[in-house]
Design an enzyme around this catalytic site. Structure first.
Site, PDB file in Angstrom:
ATOM      1  N   HIS A   1     -21.932  82.806  99.627  1.00 60.51           N
ATOM      2  CA  HIS A   1     -21.314  82.530 100.944  1.00 60.51           C
ATOM      3  C   HIS A   1     -22.016  83.362 102.036  1.00 60.51           C
ATOM      4  O   HIS A   1     -21.400  84.175 102.718  1.00 60.51           O
ATOM      5  CB  HIS A   1     -19.800  82.812 100.945  1.00 60.51           C
ATOM      6  CG  HIS A   1     -19.118  82.128 102.103  1.00 60.51           C
ATOM      7  ND1 HIS A   1     -17.802  81.761 102.100  1.00 60.51           N
ATOM      8  CD2 HIS A   1     -19.589  81.733 103.332  1.00 60.51           C
ATOM      9  CE1 HIS A   1     -17.487  81.186 103.245  1.00 60.51           C
ATOM     10  NE2 HIS A   1     -18.567  81.160 104.019  1.00 60.51           N
TER      11      HIS A   1
ATOM     12  N   ARG B   1     -17.311  74.212 102.788  1.00 61.72           N
ATOM     13  CA  ARG B   1     -16.154  74.916 102.226  1.00 61.72           C
ATOM     14  C   ARG B   1     -16.008  74.543 100.748  1.00 61.72           C
ATOM     15  O   ARG B   1     -16.171  73.375 100.389  1.00 61.72           O
ATOM     16  CB  ARG B   1     -14.860  74.542 102.968  1.00 61.72           C
ATOM     17  CG  ARG B   1     -14.673  75.259 104.302  1.00 61.72           C
ATOM     18  CD  ARG B   1     -14.403  76.765 104.109  1.00 61.72           C
ATOM     19  NE  ARG B   1     -14.326  77.518 105.347  1.00 61.72           N
ATOM     20  CZ  ARG B   1     -15.312  78.235 105.881  1.00 61.72           C
ATOM     21  NH1 ARG B   1     -16.488  78.287 105.303  1.00 61.72           N
ATOM     22  NH2 ARG B   1     -15.118  78.924 106.981  1.00 61.72           N
TER      23      ARG B   1
ATOM     24  N   GLU C   1     -13.145  83.042  96.239  1.00 61.32           N
ATOM     25  CA  GLU C   1     -14.358  83.806  96.570  1.00 61.32           C
ATOM     26  C   GLU C   1     -14.152  85.289  96.353  1.00 61.32           C
ATOM     27  O   GLU C   1     -13.134  85.833  96.781  1.00 61.32           O
ATOM     28  CB  GLU C   1     -14.750  83.521  98.019  1.00 61.32           C
ATOM     29  CG  GLU C   1     -15.102  82.050  98.218  1.00 61.32           C
ATOM     30  CD  GLU C   1     -16.003  81.795  99.409  1.00 61.32           C
ATOM     31  OE1 GLU C   1     -16.212  82.715 100.207  1.00 61.32           O
ATOM     32  OE2 GLU C   1     -16.505  80.674  99.522  1.00 61.32           O
TER      33      GLU C   1
END
Ligand SMILES: NC(=O)c1ccc[n+]([C@@H]2O[C@H](COP(=O)([O-])OP(=O)(O)OC[C@H]3O[C@@H](n4cnc5c(N)ncnc54)[C@H](O)[C@@H]3O)[C@@H](O)[C@H]2O)c1
Length: 333
Positions: A289, A241, A270
């Site tokens: 990601h 994370r 993000e």
């Protein structure tokens, strides 16, 4: 009245398989794309659902209060920041999440990034291009590279993903330093490992791969102090994370030569803004990601959601539930 399942939003190209399978079981199934719609529209679509399956739509207190018979929310994924868990618990509705559909993929990505850092792959294409232009090899930009066998790999967090990284890499010749203060003795014995403290892991590792949960204890666990413990030849890999590390401190450490480089898949915001401090550094690999993704994990999560709906119809508890206190006794399993 048949059980009604409503999907608020989805990332799959279609839900043909779900429509067929749930339809064959007499379940009333509806799906929508309500990611950017108003709470009123979301309520309208989900008001009479027994089970709500949500990907990114915000499930707020207002939405929850609009429901008349919801008994289960299934979040399509591992995290559930878009769901107001407190309001859901107050309403007595369990929240099911799916933390195990992409364990293999994230472990594979972390291993790929360890290897790419160790072999300095991100510099390779430039060295090839420059050498090609010059008409002779020049490896100066890519050296030094060290043999991976015999190097020390630190694993911070040894749960589902961290332990898969360990098990997959066991025969690669690494020395392992594993830090996870919550690992039970039984699990350590099962894995055949011992654990070390955080300081030893940061001090002695040549690669550190982060696999902890994001908690108040682990937020910013990679900071100026822990980075200062690391070897100047070491690499840091984060597929867990974003807020586990301070990107500014990491960029400064790499630029100052206090650390060889990093590979990052996850970000505080993000996607990261163009001012993200690790953009443009030659020894930093940034991925979008994507660790969770493969065609296989995409199908796996769909299978698990169908399984969770089946468990619901059978009166069984979800496999993973955020607020088990609201489960009726007979569903606690
Ligand atoms: N990049 C992606 O696409 C992606 C996909 C799935 C999961 N993840 C992330 O990967 C991470 C690991 O997921 P998981 O399924 O293995 O979780 P998990 O709960 O199985 O394992 C997490 C481990 O961290 C340990 N831990 C907690 N506090 C710690 C501390 N202070 N120091 C060291 N260890 C500590 C726990 O004891 C646990 O064993 C999570 O942060 C998750 O959000 C990322």
């Amino acid at each position: 009245m048949p059980i009604k399942v409503v999907v608020t939003d989805f990332i799959e190209p279609d839900l043909v398989r779900e429509t067929e399978e749930l339809g064959s079981k007499g379940i009333d199934f509806a799906f929508h794309q309500l990611k950017f719609q108003s709470p009123e529209t979301v309520i309208e679509a989900t008001r009479e659902a027994d089970v709500v399956v949500v990907n990114m739509v915000p499930i707020t207190e207002q939405v929850i209060q609009g429901w008349t018979r919801c008994k289960l929310v299934i979040r399509h994924g591992t995290g559930y920041d878009n769901v107001d868990t407190r309001s859901l618990t107050q309403a007595g509705i369990p929240l099911c999440y799916i933390p195990d559909y992409c364990t293999e993929e994230v472990a594979e990505q972390a291993i790929s990034l360890v290897m790419a850092c160790g072999r300095r792959l991100q510099r390779s294409s430039r060295v090839l291009k420059d050498s090609s232009a010059r008409g002779e090899w020049d490896f100066s930009e890519i050296t030094p590279i060290y043999r991976m066998a015999g190097r020390t790999l630190g694993i911070l967090g040894c749960g589902r993903i961290g332990s898969r990284v360990y098990l997959k890499l066991k025969n690669f010749g690494f020395r392992f330093l594993i830090c996870d203060p919550y690992l039970t003795e039984a699990r350590k014995q099962e894995l055949g490992i011992e654990t070390v403290d955080k300081e030893q892991l940061f001090r002695e590792s040549d690669f550190i791969s982060i696999h902890t949960l994001l908690t108040e204890e682990t937020r910013n666990i990679v900071n100026r102090e822990t980075l200062a413990l690391m070897k100047p030849t070491a690499y840091l890999i984060n597929t867990a994370r974003g807020p586990l590390l301070d990107p500014l401190a990491l960029a400064e450490a790499i630029k100052a030569g206090k650390l060889a480089g990093a590979a990052i898949d996850v970000y505080g915001k993000e996607p990261p803004e163009s001012t993200y401090p690790l953009f443009g550094l030659p020894d930093v690999i940034l991925t979008p990601h994507i660790s969770w993704y493969s065609e296989d994990s995409g199908w796996r999560i769909r299978e698990i959601i169908l399984l969770e709906i089946q468990r619901f119809t059978q009166g069984l508890p979800p496999r993973f539930v955020v607020n088990p206190e609201v489960l009726p006794t007979e569903r606690k399993g």
